[in-house]
Design an enzyme around this catalytic site. Structure first.
Site, PDB file in Angstrom:
ATOM      1  N   ASP A   1      -4.137  20.565  -4.120  1.00 20.48           N
ATOM      2  CA  ASP A   1      -5.042  20.668  -5.061  1.00 20.48           C
ATOM      3  C   ASP A   1      -6.373  20.840  -5.065  1.00 20.48           C
ATOM      4  OD1 ASP A   1      -3.717  19.245  -6.584  1.00 20.48           O
ATOM      5  OD2 ASP A   1      -4.329  16.988  -6.509  1.00 20.48           O
TER       6      ASP A   1
ATOM      7  N   ARG B  54     -14.153   7.142   3.899  1.00 22.62           N
ATOM      8  CA  ARG B  54     -15.423   7.615   2.702  1.00 22.62           C
ATOM      9  C   ARG B  54     -16.164   8.077   3.255  1.00 22.62           C
ATOM     10  NH1 ARG B  54     -11.019  10.230   2.205  1.00 22.62           N
ATOM     11  NH2 ARG B  54      -9.112   8.784   0.451  1.00 22.62           N
TER      12      ARG B  54
ATOM     13  N   SER C 234       1.318   9.392  -3.089  1.00 26.57           N
ATOM     14  CA  SER C 234       0.187   9.989  -2.758  1.00 26.57           C
ATOM     15  C   SER C 234      -0.292   9.502  -1.597  1.00 26.57           C
ATOM     16  CB  SER C 234      -0.951   9.999  -3.873  1.00 26.57           C
ATOM     17  OG  SER C 234      -2.437   9.504  -3.607  1.00 26.57           O
TER      18      SER C 234
HETATM   19  N1  ARG Z   1      -6.187   1.825  -2.571  1.00 28.22           N
HETATM   20  C1  ARG Z   1      -6.842   2.287  -1.743  1.00 28.22           C
HETATM   21  C2  ARG Z   1      -7.890   1.982  -1.413  1.00 28.22           C
HETATM   22  O1  ARG Z   1      -9.182   1.917  -2.393  1.00 28.22           O
HETATM   23  C3  ARG Z   1      -6.514   3.213  -1.234  1.00 28.22           C
HETATM   24  C4  ARG Z   1      -6.561   4.486  -1.495  1.00 28.22           C
HETATM   25  C5  ARG Z   1      -5.493   6.005  -0.883  1.00 28.22           C
HETATM   26  N2  ARG Z   1      -5.499   6.038  -1.735  1.00 28.22           N
HETATM   27  C6  ARG Z   1      -3.863   7.264  -1.564  1.00 28.22           C
HETATM   28  N3  ARG Z   1      -3.390   7.663  -2.191  1.00 28.22           N
HETATM   29  N4  ARG Z   1      -3.239   5.918  -1.373  1.00 28.22           N
HETATM   30  O2  ARG Z   1      -8.771   1.450  -0.632  1.00 28.22           O
END
Ligand code: ARG
Length: 401
Positions: free
Chosen positions: A14, A95, A175
């Site tokens: 992506d 992040r 993912s």
């Molecule tokens: N649900 C978790 C969060 O919001 C992890 C999201 C991460 N992404 C993934 N592709 N699993 O912190």
């Protein structure tokens, strides 16, 4: 000079396609920035060269592993940060450090816009964009997958048409987002929440059903952060890495939950965080020994609020910063050793010692020769129960009328 966009680059399909896609949609030059938060996988120099081969005018890799461990994972540990009592904030804490490097790169390369590869359904878009707005209020944000209609099918045909050096055949059903604090796996058959996770979901942990012999570790903490394992000094990054290895070998830290996303969707997620979960268990127990009762009770509430703020993308918010100060203050005396047994999916505390603890053997002992004057207890209980007793007398009186 043409407009420039800094893209948060993972090296995957992506974001590789996004380089050209953004260029075509906006006419801007793209600078790819990859941030190493201990996600492992491909060599970052390979990733950097791929970005250039996909048309980036600059590509830059930031080794943020130590910074991430010390300034992002350690605060999460001190807060005992578990969202919905379960999820150790793996993606949520990564992040803000990525944002920091993106904003710095935008500054360095004179970009007006920052781009990320998130969809419009998750928490990460919020975390990126709230962070970017806060640290770089002059910057614009775009999300090619969400805003420029970059679907997976389009990404594959774009990559094939343009001969991009990236595999389009390898279709992972999941993912995945991973870093040194843990690993998050979602989508595919896991979206049916009755389906159990299969073996191929896991990577950081071995099957806890057939564990090797028990592994005993002594974790030394100073001010709430690990500083040595089995007496050997470690940095925060080394502590997490080593505990990932040892607790991971025992299948510690597998989590399977349906969680409440900020955007209002419930989603099913599998996490593996062997190091984080073992360290949090050890840290909590050392707090039990060293933190005063009322401070500890209140800290639990503060830690929970801190965790929700971080989950919700408010890492750089004033409230989160104020709570950091409180939490840091509570860690002043969180020093000492925790002995822990790692075995068969569990990290169990078996011993604790601290020079700054509040556990007083002479007060606690039921043996003879204690220093506690039991005659004080009667009067204390009499007064402690007084207000309920008075209220109850009223109830009984009313009932009688
Ligand atoms: N649900 C978790 C969060 O919001 C992890 C999201 C991460 N992404 C993934 N592709 N699993 O912190």
């Amino acid at each position: 000079m043409s407009d420039r966009v800094v893209l948060a680059y993972s090296g995957g399909l992506d974001t590789s396609v996004a380089i050209g896609w953004i260029g075509e949609a906006t006419g801007a030059e793209v600078i790819a920035v990859a941030v190493d938060v201990g996600q492992g996988g491909e060599d970052l120099e390979t990733i950097r060269r791929r970005a250039l081969d996909c048309g980036a005018v600059e590509a830059y890799v930031a080794d943020a592993r130590d910074e991430f461990a010390s300034e992002y994972c350690m605060p999460a540990l001190k807060a005992n940060g578990l969202y919905m009592d379960s999820y150790p904030l793996v993606s949520a804490v990564s992040r803000p450090v990525i944002v920091k490097h993106l904003v710095a790169a935008a500054q360095q390369f004179g970009a007006t816009t920052v781009a990320h590869g998130c969809t419009g359904k998750g928490n990460d878009q919020v975390r990126f964009e709230v962070g970017i707005q806060t640290l770089g209020p002059h910057l614009k944000c775009i999300a090619p997958v969400r805003d420029l209609a970059l679907t997976r099918e389009k990404a594959i045909s774009y990559a094939e048409k343009n001969d991009l050096p990236i595999a389009t055949t390898k279709k992972n059903p999941f993912s995945i987002d991973q870093n040194v604090w843990g690993r998050a796996v979602e989508t595919g058959f896991l979206e049916d929440i009755w389906n159990g996770p299969t073996k191929d979901v896991y990577d950081y942990t071995d099957d806890p059903t057939f564990p090797p012999g028990a592994d005993e570790v002594v974790i030394t903490f100073e001010k709430g952060a690990p500083v040595a394992l089995d007496g050997k000094p470690v940095s925060p990054l080394q502590a997490i890495q080593e505990m990932n290895r040892r607790a991971g070998a025992q299948g510690v830290g597998r989590i399977d939950i349906v969680e409440d996303r900020l955007v209002g969707i419930k989603s099913r997620e599998i996490y593996e965080a062997p190091g984080a979960m073992a360290l949090i268990a050890a840290h909590r127990e050392l707090e039990n020994v060293t933190v005063e009762r009322e401070q500890a009770r209140f800290k639990k509430t503060v830690g929970q609020r801190w965790t929700e703020l971080v989950y919700d993308g408010q890492w750089f918010s004033p409230l989160k910063k104020s709570l950091d100060v409180f939490i840091e203050d509570t860690q002043k005396y969180v020093n000492g050793d925790i002995r822990m047994e790692l075995h068969g999916g569990r990290a169990t505390v078996t011993g604790r010692r601290s020079d700054t603890g509040l556990y007083d053997f002479n007060l606690a002992t039921y043996d003879e020769g204690d220093s506690f004057d039991q005659s004080n207890a009667r009067g204390f209980i009499e007064l402690f129960g007084m207000s309920s007793k008075v209220a109850s007398r009223r109830e009984q009186g009313l009932a009688g009328n």
